[in-house]
Scaffold this motif. Sequence first.
Motif, PDB file in Angstrom:
ATOM      1  N   GLU A  74       0.834  -1.201   0.000  1.00 39.78           N
ATOM      2  CA  GLU A  74       0.000   0.000   0.000  1.00 39.78           C
ATOM      3  C   GLU A  74       0.871   1.255   0.000  1.00 39.78           C
ATOM      4  O   GLU A  74       1.893   1.320   0.678  1.00 39.78           O
ATOM      5  CB  GLU A  74      -0.930   0.019   1.219  1.00 39.78           C
ATOM      6  N   ALA A  75       0.454   2.267  -0.768  1.00 38.85           N
ATOM      7  CA  ALA A  75       1.171   3.539  -0.831  1.00 38.85           C
ATOM      8  C   ALA A  75       0.821   4.377   0.392  1.00 38.85           C
ATOM      9  O   ALA A  75      -0.318   4.807   0.554  1.00 38.85           O
ATOM     10  CB  ALA A  75       0.807   4.291  -2.109  1.00 38.85           C
ATOM     11  N   GLN A  76       1.795   4.602   1.269  1.00 37.90           N
ATOM     12  CA  GLN A  76       1.575   5.387   2.481  1.00 37.90           C
ATOM     13  C   GLN A  76       1.720   6.878   2.172  1.00 37.90           C
ATOM     14  O   GLN A  76       2.190   7.279   1.106  1.00 37.90           O
ATOM     15  CB  GLN A  76       2.576   4.964   3.561  1.00 37.90           C
ATOM     16  N   ASP A 107     -23.427  -1.109  13.312  1.00 37.03           N
ATOM     17  CA  ASP A 107     -22.289  -0.983  14.222  1.00 37.03           C
ATOM     18  C   ASP A 107     -21.513  -2.289  14.311  1.00 37.03           C
ATOM     19  O   ASP A 107     -20.277  -2.306  14.315  1.00 37.03           O
ATOM     20  CB  ASP A 107     -22.761  -0.557  15.620  1.00 37.03           C
ATOM     21  N   LYS A 108     -22.248  -3.415  14.398  1.00 37.33           N
ATOM     22  CA  LYS A 108     -21.585  -4.715  14.457  1.00 37.33           C
ATOM     23  C   LYS A 108     -20.823  -4.985  13.168  1.00 37.33           C
ATOM     24  O   LYS A 108     -19.705  -5.492  13.184  1.00 37.33           O
ATOM     25  CB  LYS A 108     -22.615  -5.813  14.706  1.00 37.33           C
ATOM     26  N   MET A 109     -21.454  -4.657  12.036  1.00 45.21           N
ATOM     27  CA  MET A 109     -20.792  -4.849  10.744  1.00 45.21           C
ATOM     28  C   MET A 109     -19.514  -4.013  10.671  1.00 45.21           C
ATOM     29  O   MET A 109     -18.473  -4.487  10.219  1.00 45.21           O
ATOM     30  CB  MET A 109     -21.738  -4.464   9.605  1.00 45.21           C
ATOM     31  N   SER A 110     -19.588  -2.756  11.131  1.00 45.55           N
ATOM     32  CA  SER A 110     -18.401  -1.891  11.110  1.00 45.55           C
ATOM     33  C   SER A 110     -17.293  -2.464  11.982  1.00 45.55           C
ATOM     34  O   SER A 110     -16.120  -2.445  11.608  1.00 45.55           O
ATOM     35  CB  SER A 110     -18.767  -0.481  11.594  1.00 45.55           C
ATOM     36  N   ALA A 111     -17.673  -2.992  13.173  1.00 43.83           N
ATOM     37  CA  ALA A 111     -16.680  -3.547  14.099  1.00 43.83           C
ATOM     38  C   ALA A 111     -15.997  -4.776  13.518  1.00 43.83           C
ATOM     39  O   ALA A 111     -14.804  -5.005  13.744  1.00 43.83           O
ATOM     40  CB  ALA A 111     -17.351  -3.888  15.434  1.00 43.83           C
ATOM     41  N   VAL A 112     -16.747  -5.580  12.752  1.00 42.70           N
ATOM     42  CA  VAL A 112     -16.174  -6.794  12.162  1.00 42.70           C
ATOM     43  C   VAL A 112     -15.311  -6.450  10.952  1.00 42.70           C
ATOM     44  O   VAL A 112     -14.221  -7.000  10.757  1.00 42.70           O
ATOM     45  CB  VAL A 112     -17.297  -7.777  11.761  1.00 42.70           C
ATOM     46  N   VAL A 113     -15.769  -5.535  10.131  1.00 38.34           N
ATOM     47  CA  VAL A 113     -15.094  -5.226   8.874  1.00 38.34           C
ATOM     48  C   VAL A 113     -13.842  -4.370   9.093  1.00 38.34           C
ATOM     49  O   VAL A 113     -12.846  -4.525   8.383  1.00 38.34           O
ATOM     50  CB  VAL A 113     -16.066  -4.502   7.912  1.00 38.34           C
ATOM     51  N   PHE A 114     -13.861  -3.481  10.103  1.00 41.08           N
ATOM     52  CA  PHE A 114     -12.772  -2.519  10.256  1.00 41.08           C
ATOM     53  C   PHE A 114     -11.395  -3.166  10.432  1.00 41.08           C
ATOM     54  O   PHE A 114     -10.428  -2.726   9.799  1.00 41.08           O
ATOM     55  CB  PHE A 114     -13.055  -1.559  11.420  1.00 41.08           C
ATOM     56  N   LEU A 136      -5.708  -4.193   5.104  1.00 43.25           N
ATOM     57  CA  LEU A 136      -5.534  -3.949   3.675  1.00 43.25           C
ATOM     58  C   LEU A 136      -5.200  -2.492   3.371  1.00 43.25           C
ATOM     59  O   LEU A 136      -4.466  -2.202   2.430  1.00 43.25           O
ATOM     60  CB  LEU A 136      -6.801  -4.353   2.922  1.00 43.25           C
ATOM     61  N   PHE A 137      -5.783  -1.582   4.156  1.00 37.93           N
ATOM     62  CA  PHE A 137      -5.563  -0.147   3.943  1.00 37.93           C
ATOM     63  C   PHE A 137      -5.150   0.484   5.272  1.00 37.93           C
ATOM     64  O   PHE A 137      -5.989   1.026   6.009  1.00 37.93           O
ATOM     65  CB  PHE A 137      -6.836   0.532   3.412  1.00 37.93           C
ATOM     66  N   PRO A 138      -3.862   0.424   5.638  1.00 33.86           N
ATOM     67  CA  PRO A 138      -3.415   0.890   6.957  1.00 33.86           C
ATOM     68  C   PRO A 138      -3.680   2.361   7.211  1.00 33.86           C
ATOM     69  O   PRO A 138      -3.735   2.787   8.364  1.00 33.86           O
ATOM     70  CB  PRO A 138      -1.906   0.601   6.922  1.00 33.86           C
ATOM     71  N   GLN A 139      -3.833   3.166   6.132  1.00 37.70           N
ATOM     72  CA  GLN A 139      -4.037   4.594   6.338  1.00 37.70           C
ATOM     73  C   GLN A 139      -5.431   4.948   6.856  1.00 37.70           C
ATOM     74  O   GLN A 139      -5.662   6.058   7.320  1.00 37.70           O
ATOM     75  CB  GLN A 139      -3.754   5.358   5.033  1.00 37.70           C
ATOM     76  N   VAL A 140      -6.382   4.002   6.782  1.00 34.68           N
ATOM     77  CA  VAL A 140      -7.749   4.260   7.257  1.00 34.68           C
ATOM     78  C   VAL A 140      -7.764   4.240   8.782  1.00 34.68           C
ATOM     79  O   VAL A 140      -7.258   3.316   9.411  1.00 34.68           O
ATOM     80  CB  VAL A 140      -8.727   3.205   6.697  1.00 34.68           C
ATOM     81  N   GLU A 141      -8.348   5.274   9.386  1.00 33.56           N
ATOM     82  CA  GLU A 141      -8.341   5.414  10.838  1.00 33.56           C
ATOM     83  C   GLU A 141      -9.689   5.135  11.485  1.00 33.56           C
ATOM     84  O   GLU A 141      -9.780   5.025  12.701  1.00 33.56           O
ATOM     85  CB  GLU A 141      -7.885   6.837  11.204  1.00 33.56           C
ATOM     86  N   LEU A 147     -15.233  -3.000  -0.075  1.00 35.47           N
ATOM     87  CA  LEU A 147     -16.298  -2.853   0.926  1.00 35.47           C
ATOM     88  C   LEU A 147     -17.620  -3.409   0.414  1.00 35.47           C
ATOM     89  O   LEU A 147     -18.356  -4.068   1.161  1.00 35.47           O
ATOM     90  CB  LEU A 147     -16.459  -1.377   1.300  1.00 35.47           C
ATOM     91  N   ARG A 148     -17.937  -3.147  -0.839  1.00 28.81           N
ATOM     92  CA  ARG A 148     -19.189  -3.669  -1.403  1.00 28.81           C
ATOM     93  C   ARG A 148     -19.193  -5.192  -1.407  1.00 28.81           C
ATOM     94  O   ARG A 148     -20.206  -5.821  -1.105  1.00 28.81           O
ATOM     95  CB  ARG A 148     -19.384  -3.131  -2.821  1.00 28.81           C
ATOM     96  N   GLN A 149     -18.057  -5.772  -1.749  1.00 31.16           N
ATOM     97  CA  GLN A 149     -17.972  -7.231  -1.783  1.00 31.16           C
ATOM     98  C   GLN A 149     -18.012  -7.809  -0.372  1.00 31.16           C
ATOM     99  O   GLN A 149     -18.675  -8.817  -0.114  1.00 31.16           O
ATOM    100  CB  GLN A 149     -16.685  -7.660  -2.499  1.00 31.16           C
ATOM    101  N   ARG A 150     -17.316  -7.157   0.555  1.00 35.66           N
ATOM    102  CA  ARG A 150     -17.225  -7.682   1.916  1.00 35.66           C
ATOM    103  C   ARG A 150     -18.539  -7.570   2.667  1.00 35.66           C
ATOM    104  O   ARG A 150     -18.928  -8.471   3.425  1.00 35.66           O
ATOM    105  CB  ARG A 150     -16.122  -6.934   2.694  1.00 35.66           C
ATOM    106  N   THR A 151     -19.261  -6.449   2.484  1.00 35.71           N
ATOM    107  CA  THR A 151     -20.513  -6.235   3.208  1.00 35.71           C
ATOM    108  C   THR A 151     -21.713  -6.845   2.495  1.00 35.71           C
ATOM    109  O   THR A 151     -22.783  -6.991   3.090  1.00 35.71           O
ATOM    110  CB  THR A 151     -20.771  -4.734   3.400  1.00 35.71           C
TER     111      THR A 151
END
Length: 453
Positions: A122-124, A373-380, A386-391, A436-440
């Motif tokens: 990933e490009a930091q 909220d549960k979906m966000s907690a599992v997916v994050f 995969l994308f370390p820059q996402v906070e 995200l579309r594929q995962r959710t």
Amino acid sequence: MDNHTLTFEQRLRRLVNMGHDKAPEEEIIRAIEEGIEFHGAKLWILVLAIFVASLGLNTNSAAVIIGAMLISPLMGPIIGMGLGVGVYDFELFKRAVRNYLVTTLFSVTTATVYFLISPLTEAQSELLARTSPTIYDVCIALCGGLAGIIALSSRSQRTGNVIPGVAIATALMPPLCTVGYGIALGNYAYAAGALYLYLINTVFIAVSTTIGVTFILKLHKKQQVDKKRAQRVRHSILAIVLVTTIPSIYLTLGILRSTMFERQARLFVQNEMKFSNARVLSVNADAKHSQIQVVMIGQPVDTVLISRAAARLPQYHLNDTRLDVVQSGTQMDENEIRDLVNGIYDRKFTGQTEAEKRIGELELIVNRMQQHDKMSAVVFPELKTLFPQVEGLSILQGRTAYSPGDSLHADSATHIAVIHVPKLTADDETRLTRWLRQRTGIPQLLLLSISRP
């Protein structure tokens, strides 16, 4: 002469005069010539420094990158090229060019090998910062090069922190590592941008060295050159400077246009997107595509009001700009809804049927929010890998509306994934949305990135 009897002009001349600290001319030239050659230990130090810088870019560690720049000996051949032109020592210039090409080749090859075997691709942000040079990089290289040649000519400053500071400010190594990253991953746009930054630093450090030895240090010429040849040299230098500078000016103008667009977009939203029972959550201004995306929470705003607001875009110099409004489905968060549900239970209604119906609707909203909220907690955690820059990540249900020229569907339900990220490229945003579309399992999921300063 007594300092008290000096005039202001004499005091100023004494203050800026470098003659008392200037090293002998032979000593200055010898010190620069020693930095030109690359073989043995110096070449191995360069290779290891490139590995360290690549690790720093890969892990987004500014401290590691700075450390690599401090131990890198890349500046020597570049200053040698400037000195060779300045004193008309063309053999020295040719030797400096040969060593410069060797160091560049070894550096790019080392970085390419590292990024080919590195599991992190990933490009930091530290790496992305080396792919878009501007006119400001020209100014940094020019001033840094002048500081470097003055320090090399000074007895007191030669062993100080000026040369390491110039190496950090002009950043020769990170662009070379980024070139290797672009080659290894097949991202030639990154490689081209980083190589251009490296060439900017090279050209203007060398040019500032030539200026320094010619006009500030006034070193003697090694050989007498006829006026026509001297004029050809000057014209060649001017042509190289122009060819190197013009693209950076164009890129800088693009950044300025983008900045102006974002400022006008935020001013427009601040003044025109004021609605009762709804407020703006975030604004994303995209100057490249002339698009403003506004996320609002609260009660849905009538599309007629949105159209009226969009019609005032030209007043903010935002002609031909598309306004997209994404509206959430509720104006209350989960705690507020829970309080309301409990309050309804505690009260006594004359119309019990309507109260029960309202309670059921609110409980349904709460359940949906809990699921998101549960979906966000599992997916994050997976997203962070995969994308370390996402906070941060929040998934919510909402509805969308568009500006005039599009079909206005105020009731078109959708899901919105809100991510918090310092910086996200267009390619990364596309890949992240697709993942995200594929995962959710939500094919119509919209991505909203909120940049944090």
